[in-house]
Design a protein around this motif. Structure first.
Motif, PDB file in Angstrom:
ATOM      1  N   ARG A 125       0.823  -1.213   0.000  1.00 34.15           N
ATOM      2  CA  ARG A 125       0.000   0.000   0.000  1.00 34.15           C
ATOM      3  C   ARG A 125       0.855   1.261   0.000  1.00 34.15           C
ATOM      4  O   ARG A 125       0.538   2.235  -0.662  1.00 34.15           O
ATOM      5  CB  ARG A 125      -0.915   0.027   1.226  1.00 34.15           C
ATOM      6  N   VAL A 126       1.933   1.260   0.760  1.00 37.46           N
ATOM      7  CA  VAL A 126       2.776   2.443   0.882  1.00 37.46           C
ATOM      8  C   VAL A 126       3.716   2.588  -0.312  1.00 37.46           C
ATOM      9  O   VAL A 126       3.947   3.697  -0.800  1.00 37.46           O
ATOM     10  CB  VAL A 126       3.575   2.399   2.205  1.00 37.46           C
ATOM     11  N   PHE A 127       4.288   1.481  -0.764  1.00 38.20           N
ATOM     12  CA  PHE A 127       5.229   1.483  -1.884  1.00 38.20           C
ATOM     13  C   PHE A 127       4.715   0.554  -2.988  1.00 38.20           C
ATOM     14  O   PHE A 127       5.279  -0.520  -3.206  1.00 38.20           O
ATOM     15  CB  PHE A 127       6.611   1.015  -1.431  1.00 38.20           C
ATOM     16  N   PRO A 128       3.658   0.938  -3.712  1.00 32.08           N
ATOM     17  CA  PRO A 128       3.083   0.003  -4.697  1.00 32.08           C
ATOM     18  C   PRO A 128       4.031  -0.354  -5.837  1.00 32.08           C
ATOM     19  O   PRO A 128       3.928  -1.436  -6.403  1.00 32.08           O
ATOM     20  CB  PRO A 128       1.848   0.741  -5.218  1.00 32.08           C
ATOM     21  N   GLU A 129       4.978   0.531  -6.151  1.00 32.14           N
ATOM     22  CA  GLU A 129       5.901   0.225  -7.249  1.00 32.14           C
ATOM     23  C   GLU A 129       7.021  -0.719  -6.813  1.00 32.14           C
ATOM     24  O   GLU A 129       7.580  -1.428  -7.645  1.00 32.14           O
ATOM     25  CB  GLU A 129       6.492   1.510  -7.846  1.00 32.14           C
ATOM     26  N   GLN A 130       7.375  -0.747  -5.530  1.00 37.06           N
ATOM     27  CA  GLN A 130       8.425  -1.643  -5.022  1.00 37.06           C
ATOM     28  C   GLN A 130       8.100  -2.063  -3.583  1.00 37.06           C
ATOM     29  O   GLN A 130       8.728  -1.596  -2.635  1.00 37.06           O
ATOM     30  CB  GLN A 130       9.778  -0.950  -5.039  1.00 37.06           C
ATOM     31  N   PRO A 131       7.139  -2.936  -3.382  1.00 40.26           N
ATOM     32  CA  PRO A 131       6.753  -3.295  -2.019  1.00 40.26           C
ATOM     33  C   PRO A 131       7.859  -3.978  -1.220  1.00 40.26           C
ATOM     34  O   PRO A 131       7.963  -3.784  -0.022  1.00 40.26           O
ATOM     35  CB  PRO A 131       5.555  -4.221  -2.202  1.00 40.26           C
ATOM     36  N   SER A 132       8.736  -4.725  -1.877  1.00 42.79           N
ATOM     37  CA  SER A 132       9.799  -5.398  -1.127  1.00 42.79           C
ATOM     38  C   SER A 132      10.814  -4.395  -0.574  1.00 42.79           C
ATOM     39  O   SER A 132      11.390  -4.603   0.486  1.00 42.79           O
ATOM     40  CB  SER A 132      10.502  -6.438  -1.989  1.00 42.79           C
ATOM     41  N   THR A 133      11.014  -3.273  -1.255  1.00 36.34           N
ATOM     42  CA  THR A 133      11.927  -2.240  -0.769  1.00 36.34           C
ATOM     43  C   THR A 133      11.379  -1.607   0.505  1.00 36.34           C
ATOM     44  O   THR A 133      12.113  -1.381   1.457  1.00 36.34           O
ATOM     45  CB  THR A 133      12.140  -1.160  -1.844  1.00 36.34           C
ATOM     46  N   GLY A 134      10.090  -1.317   0.523  1.00 37.94           N
ATOM     47  CA  GLY A 134       9.479  -0.743   1.719  1.00 37.94           C
ATOM     48  C   GLY A 134       9.562  -1.688   2.903  1.00 37.94           C
ATOM     49  O   GLY A 134       9.853  -1.280   4.024  1.00 37.94           O
ATOM     50  N   PHE A 135       9.323  -2.962   2.649  1.00 34.53           N
ATOM     51  CA  PHE A 135       9.417  -3.945   3.725  1.00 34.53           C
ATOM     52  C   PHE A 135      10.846  -4.080   4.220  1.00 34.53           C
ATOM     53  O   PHE A 135      11.088  -4.146   5.430  1.00 34.53           O
ATOM     54  CB  PHE A 135       8.906  -5.305   3.246  1.00 34.53           C
ATOM     55  N   SER A 136      11.799  -4.078   3.309  1.00 28.40           N
ATOM     56  CA  SER A 136      13.206  -4.185   3.693  1.00 28.40           C
ATOM     57  C   SER A 136      13.657  -2.986   4.521  1.00 28.40           C
ATOM     58  O   SER A 136      14.509  -3.110   5.392  1.00 28.40           O
ATOM     59  CB  SER A 136      14.091  -4.302   2.450  1.00 28.40           C
ATOM     60  N   ALA A 137      13.099  -1.819   4.274  1.00 25.86           N
ATOM     61  CA  ALA A 137      13.442  -0.631   5.058  1.00 25.86           C
ATOM     62  C   ALA A 137      12.785  -0.664   6.429  1.00 25.86           C
ATOM     63  O   ALA A 137      13.339  -0.148   7.399  1.00 25.86           O
ATOM     64  CB  ALA A 137      13.023   0.620   4.305  1.00 25.86           C
ATOM     65  N   ALA A 138      11.619  -1.268   6.538  1.00 29.04           N
ATOM     66  CA  ALA A 138      10.895  -1.292   7.810  1.00 29.04           C
ATOM     67  C   ALA A 138      11.491  -2.292   8.803  1.00 29.04           C
ATOM     68  O   ALA A 138      11.456  -2.048  10.015  1.00 29.04           O
ATOM     69  CB  ALA A 138       9.431  -1.627   7.562  1.00 29.04           C
ATOM     70  N   VAL A 139      12.038  -3.374   8.334  1.00 28.18           N
ATOM     71  CA  VAL A 139      12.551  -4.413   9.234  1.00 28.18           C
ATOM     72  C   VAL A 139      13.701  -3.911  10.110  1.00 28.18           C
ATOM     73  O   VAL A 139      13.666  -4.103  11.328  1.00 28.18           O
ATOM     74  CB  VAL A 139      12.936  -5.684   8.440  1.00 28.18           C
ATOM     75  N   PRO A 140      14.728  -3.242   9.580  1.00 28.90           N
ATOM     76  CA  PRO A 140      15.779  -2.725  10.463  1.00 28.90           C
ATOM     77  C   PRO A 140      15.277  -1.668  11.440  1.00 28.90           C
ATOM     78  O   PRO A 140      15.723  -1.616  12.587  1.00 28.90           O
ATOM     79  CB  PRO A 140      16.808  -2.117   9.506  1.00 28.90           C
ATOM     80  N   ALA A 141      14.333  -0.843  11.019  1.00 30.97           N
ATOM     81  CA  ALA A 141      13.781   0.166  11.925  1.00 30.97           C
ATOM     82  C   ALA A 141      13.046  -0.502  13.084  1.00 30.97           C
ATOM     83  O   ALA A 141      13.172  -0.074  14.239  1.00 30.97           O
ATOM     84  CB  ALA A 141      12.851   1.105  11.169  1.00 30.97           C
ATOM     85  N   LEU A 142      12.304  -1.543  12.804  1.00 32.84           N
ATOM     86  CA  LEU A 142      11.612  -2.282  13.855  1.00 32.84           C
ATOM     87  C   LEU A 142      12.613  -2.942  14.796  1.00 32.84           C
ATOM     88  O   LEU A 142      12.454  -2.902  16.015  1.00 32.84           O
ATOM     89  CB  LEU A 142      10.685  -3.335  13.239  1.00 32.84           C
TER      90      LEU A 142
END
Length: 54
Positions: free
Chosen positions: A5-22
């Motif tokens: 939903r947040v990064f429709p053009e590259q959803p895996s990039t958004g997820f990869s950025a969220a994991v280290p922040a978490l």
């Protein structure tokens, strides 16, 4: 679903950025709560931890 939903053009990039922040928040959150509680008391520590950060 969130990253799509947040990064429709590259959803895996958004997820990869969220994991280290978490992960970083999981490590620094309890340490920060402990430091604040040691200095100002447990009540102040929980007030800081429960504050909405937006």
């Amino acid at each position: 679903m969130w990253s799509y939903r947040v990064f429709p053009e590259q959803p895996s990039t958004g997820f990869s950025a969220a994991v280290p922040a978490l992960g970083l928040g999981t490590l620094t959150g309890p340490a920060t709560l402990g430091a604040v509680a040691d200095h100002y008391g447990l009540r102040a520590g929980f007030l800081v931890a429960g504050r909405p950060w937006h």
